[in-house]
Design a protein around this motif. Structure first.
Motif, PDB file in Angstrom:
ATOM      1  N   ILE A 154       0.751   1.847   0.094  1.00 12.46           N
ATOM      2  CA  ILE A 154       0.382   1.778   1.506  1.00 12.46           C
ATOM      3  C   ILE A 154       0.521   0.325   1.936  1.00 12.46           C
ATOM      4  CG2 ILE A 154      -1.503   2.066   3.167  1.00 12.46           C
ATOM      5  CD1 ILE A 154      -2.586   4.291   1.279  1.00 12.46           C
ATOM      6  N   THR A 155       1.344   0.094   2.960  1.00  9.25           N
ATOM      7  CA  THR A 155       1.544  -1.279   3.444  1.00  9.25           C
ATOM      8  C   THR A 155       0.673  -1.592   4.653  1.00  9.25           C
ATOM      9  OG1 THR A 155       3.459  -0.565   4.736  1.00  9.25           O
ATOM     10  CG2 THR A 155       3.886  -1.439   2.530  1.00  9.25           C
ATOM     11  N   THR A 156       0.412  -0.596   5.489  1.00 12.85           N
ATOM     12  CA  THR A 156      -0.536  -0.759   6.596  1.00 12.85           C
ATOM     13  C   THR A 156      -1.369   0.514   6.698  1.00 12.85           C
ATOM     14  OG1 THR A 156       0.981   0.113   8.282  1.00 12.85           O
ATOM     15  CG2 THR A 156       1.000  -2.279   7.935  1.00 12.85           C
ATOM     16  N   ARG A 157      -2.587   0.369   7.197  1.00 13.12           N
ATOM     17  CA  ARG A 157      -3.498   1.511   7.279  1.00 13.12           C
ATOM     18  C   ARG A 157      -3.652   2.062   8.694  1.00 13.12           C
ATOM     19  NH1 ARG A 157      -5.756   2.806   2.529  1.00 13.12           N
ATOM     20  NH2 ARG A 157      -5.579   1.212   0.940  1.00 13.12           N
ATOM     21  N   HIS A 158      -3.486   1.236   9.699  1.00 10.47           N
ATOM     22  CA  HIS A 158      -3.678   1.692  11.099  1.00 10.47           C
ATOM     23  C   HIS A 158      -2.545   1.190  11.961  1.00 10.47           C
ATOM     24  CE1 HIS A 158      -7.651   3.037   9.929  1.00 10.47           C
ATOM     25  NE2 HIS A 158      -7.894   1.852   9.438  1.00 10.47           N
ATOM     26  N   PRO A 159      -1.498   1.950  12.199  1.00 11.37           N
ATOM     27  CA  PRO A 159      -1.279   3.292  11.644  1.00 11.37           C
ATOM     28  C   PRO A 159      -0.834   3.181  10.191  1.00 11.37           C
ATOM     29  CG  PRO A 159       0.625   2.666  12.921  1.00 11.37           C
ATOM     30  CD  PRO A 159      -0.379   1.546  13.067  1.00 11.37           C
ATOM     31  N   VAL A 160      -1.043   4.270   9.463  1.00  8.06           N
ATOM     32  CA  VAL A 160      -0.686   4.255   8.050  1.00  8.06           C
ATOM     33  C   VAL A 160       0.830   4.175   7.894  1.00  8.06           C
ATOM     34  CG1 VAL A 160      -0.557   6.770   7.706  1.00  8.06           C
ATOM     35  CG2 VAL A 160      -1.180   5.287   5.803  1.00  8.06           C
ATOM     36  N   MET A 161       1.253   3.364   6.936  1.00  2.35           N
ATOM     37  CA  MET A 161       2.667   3.287   6.577  1.00  2.35           C
ATOM     38  C   MET A 161       2.746   3.170   5.062  1.00  2.35           C
ATOM     39  SD  MET A 161       5.614   0.677   7.813  1.00  2.35           S
ATOM     40  CE  MET A 161       7.200   1.415   8.087  1.00  2.35           C
ATOM     41  N   VAL A 162       3.592   4.007   4.471  1.00  2.00           N
ATOM     42  CA  VAL A 162       3.791   4.006   3.028  1.00  2.00           C
ATOM     43  C   VAL A 162       5.268   3.715   2.773  1.00  2.00           C
ATOM     44  CG1 VAL A 162       3.484   5.283   0.876  1.00  2.00           C
ATOM     45  CG2 VAL A 162       2.013   5.791   2.842  1.00  2.00           C
ATOM     46  N   VAL A 163       5.507   2.721   1.922  1.00  4.78           N
ATOM     47  CA  VAL A 163       6.868   2.287   1.626  1.00  4.78           C
ATOM     48  C   VAL A 163       7.050   2.306   0.115  1.00  4.78           C
ATOM     49  CG1 VAL A 163       8.467   0.330   1.803  1.00  4.78           C
ATOM     50  CG2 VAL A 163       6.948   0.863   3.708  1.00  4.78           C
ATOM     51  N   ASN A 164       8.254   2.689  -0.318  1.00  7.15           N
ATOM     52  CA  ASN A 164       8.486   2.669  -1.762  1.00  7.15           C
ATOM     53  C   ASN A 164       9.053   1.322  -2.190  1.00  7.15           C
ATOM     54  OD1 ASN A 164      11.286   2.753  -1.362  1.00  7.15           O
ATOM     55  ND2 ASN A 164      11.433   4.942  -1.789  1.00  7.15           N
ATOM     56  N   SER A 177      -7.183   8.443  -9.129  1.00  9.99           N
ATOM     57  CA  SER A 177      -7.615   7.164  -8.561  1.00  9.99           C
ATOM     58  C   SER A 177      -6.420   6.234  -8.334  1.00  9.99           C
ATOM     59  CB  SER A 177      -8.616   6.489  -9.496  1.00  9.99           C
ATOM     60  OG  SER A 177      -7.999   6.155 -10.719  1.00  9.99           O
ATOM     61  N   ARG A 178      -6.552   5.384  -7.349  1.00  7.74           N
ATOM     62  CA  ARG A 178      -5.623   4.298  -7.032  1.00  7.74           C
ATOM     63  C   ARG A 178      -4.270   4.751  -6.490  1.00  7.74           C
ATOM     64  NH1 ARG A 178      -7.079   0.479 -12.263  1.00  7.74           N
ATOM     65  NH2 ARG A 178      -9.222   0.100 -11.619  1.00  7.74           N
ATOM     66  N   SER A 179      -4.036   6.042  -6.432  1.00 10.97           N
ATOM     67  CA  SER A 179      -2.769   6.581  -5.930  1.00 10.97           C
ATOM     68  C   SER A 179      -2.684   6.374  -4.419  1.00 10.97           C
ATOM     69  CB  SER A 179      -2.709   8.079  -6.242  1.00 10.97           C
ATOM     70  OG  SER A 179      -1.822   8.763  -5.392  1.00 10.97           O
ATOM     71  N   PRO A 180      -1.471   6.101  -3.900  1.00  9.54           N
ATOM     72  CA  PRO A 180      -1.328   5.968  -2.446  1.00  9.54           C
ATOM     73  C   PRO A 180      -1.586   7.285  -1.711  1.00  9.54           C
ATOM     74  CG  PRO A 180       0.821   5.886  -3.506  1.00  9.54           C
ATOM     75  CD  PRO A 180      -0.206   5.872  -4.601  1.00  9.54           C
ATOM     76  N   TYR A 211      -3.391   0.315  -4.152  1.00 10.73           N
ATOM     77  CA  TYR A 211      -2.714  -0.971  -4.283  1.00 10.73           C
ATOM     78  C   TYR A 211      -2.390  -1.521  -2.900  1.00 10.73           C
ATOM     79  CZ  TYR A 211      -2.678   0.103  -9.186  1.00 10.73           C
ATOM     80  OH  TYR A 211      -3.078   0.394 -10.459  1.00 10.73           O
ATOM     81  N   ASN A 212      -2.243  -2.833  -2.813  1.00 12.31           N
ATOM     82  CA  ASN A 212      -2.209  -3.524  -1.524  1.00 12.31           C
ATOM     83  C   ASN A 212      -0.900  -3.457  -0.745  1.00 12.31           C
ATOM     84  OD1 ASN A 212      -0.586  -5.250  -2.980  1.00 12.31           O
ATOM     85  ND2 ASN A 212      -1.853  -7.070  -2.677  1.00 12.31           N
ATOM     86  N   PRO A 215      -9.817  -2.083  -1.214  1.00 10.39           N
ATOM     87  CA  PRO A 215     -10.632  -0.921  -0.857  1.00 10.39           C
ATOM     88  C   PRO A 215      -9.897  -0.029   0.149  1.00 10.39           C
ATOM     89  CG  PRO A 215     -11.855  -2.974  -0.555  1.00 10.39           C
ATOM     90  CD  PRO A 215     -10.431  -3.349  -0.817  1.00 10.39           C
ATOM     91  N   GLY A 216     -10.120   1.253   0.037  1.00 15.54           N
ATOM     92  CA  GLY A 216      -9.528   2.192   0.982  1.00 15.54           C
ATOM     93  C   GLY A 216      -9.001   3.418   0.266  1.00 15.54           C
ATOM     94  N   SER A 217      -8.854   4.489   1.008  1.00 13.93           N
ATOM     95  CA  SER A 217      -8.394   5.761   0.459  1.00 13.93           C
ATOM     96  C   SER A 217      -6.900   5.935   0.634  1.00 13.93           C
ATOM     97  CB  SER A 217      -9.103   6.922   1.151  1.00 13.93           C
ATOM     98  OG  SER A 217     -10.482   6.898   0.872  1.00 13.93           O
ATOM     99  N   GLY A 218      -6.307   6.735  -0.263  1.00 12.79           N
ATOM    100  CA  GLY A 218      -4.922   7.145  -0.102  1.00 12.79           C
ATOM    101  C   GLY A 218      -4.804   8.127   1.056  1.00 12.79           C
ATOM    102  N   VAL A 219      -3.583   8.435   1.415  1.00 13.51           N
ATOM    103  CA  VAL A 219      -3.311   9.256   2.604  1.00 13.51           C
ATOM    104  C   VAL A 219      -3.954  10.639   2.496  1.00 13.51           C
ATOM    105  CG1 VAL A 219      -1.480  10.217   4.049  1.00 13.51           C
ATOM    106  CG2 VAL A 219      -1.172   7.957   3.015  1.00 13.51           C
TER     107      VAL A 219
END
Length: 159
Positions: A58-68, A101-104, A112-113, A122-126
């Motif tokens: 996860i690269t951003t949380r608001h809005p959520v963005m997930v990048v490989n 645990s720790r999964s995006p 992971y950050n 800190p924070g939850s996966g999608v």
């Protein structure tokens, strides 16, 4: 006993990004599985990602963005998997989820950050966040004692 939505990798399914599993060998998990209380689910595969696949964060949380790792935006697949997880949990009447645990997708406390440097934040996966948003408690493999306590209270409420 009610159903528990569980990360499929915990049950030996080779659905992790690296094509491996995260087999969780615990007598209670085995008992619940044998009694039909476990509902395996992998939101990343359900969302359309292949196995194996590049690791994602996860690269951003608001809005959520997930990048490989190679820079591809995989947010749509993560969001789709999260929606399908909620649908599955509701369909089977799951009272909670036990996720990796720790999964995006599945991390319920930290992920992971987004820099692929091994740093946790800190924070939850999608998927975990979406399940929680729908009132479904999420536990991870380091919280089995809390899950057992929760399930015991669920059973007491039924009796």
């Amino acid at each position: 006993m009610k159903k528990i939505l569980m990360s499929a990798c915990f049950l030996g399914q080779k659905v992790r990004y690296d094509g491996q599993d995260s087999l969780l060998e615990h007598p209670l998990i085995q008992q619940w599985k044998e009694e039909g209380h476990i509902v395996p689910f992998c939101p990343e595969v359900a969302g359309g990602l292949p196995t194996p696949r590049h690791p994602a964060e996860i690269t951003t949380r608001h809005p959520v963005m997930v990048v490989n790792l190679i820079g591809e935006d995989v947010t749509p697949q993560f969001l789709q998997g999260a929606e399908l997880a909620v649908e599955k949990a509701k369909e089977v009447g799951a009272c909670c989820a036990l996720l990796k645990s720790r999964s995006p997708s599945c991390g319920n406390r930290e992920t992971y950050n987004g820099n692929f440097d091994g740093t946790l934040v800190p924070g939850s996966g999608v998927t975990a966040a979406e399940l929680q948003r729908h009132g479904i408690p999420v536990f991870n493999e380091r919280e089995l004692d809390q899950l057992v306590e929760f399930m015991t209270m669920q059973e007491a409420d039924v009796a």
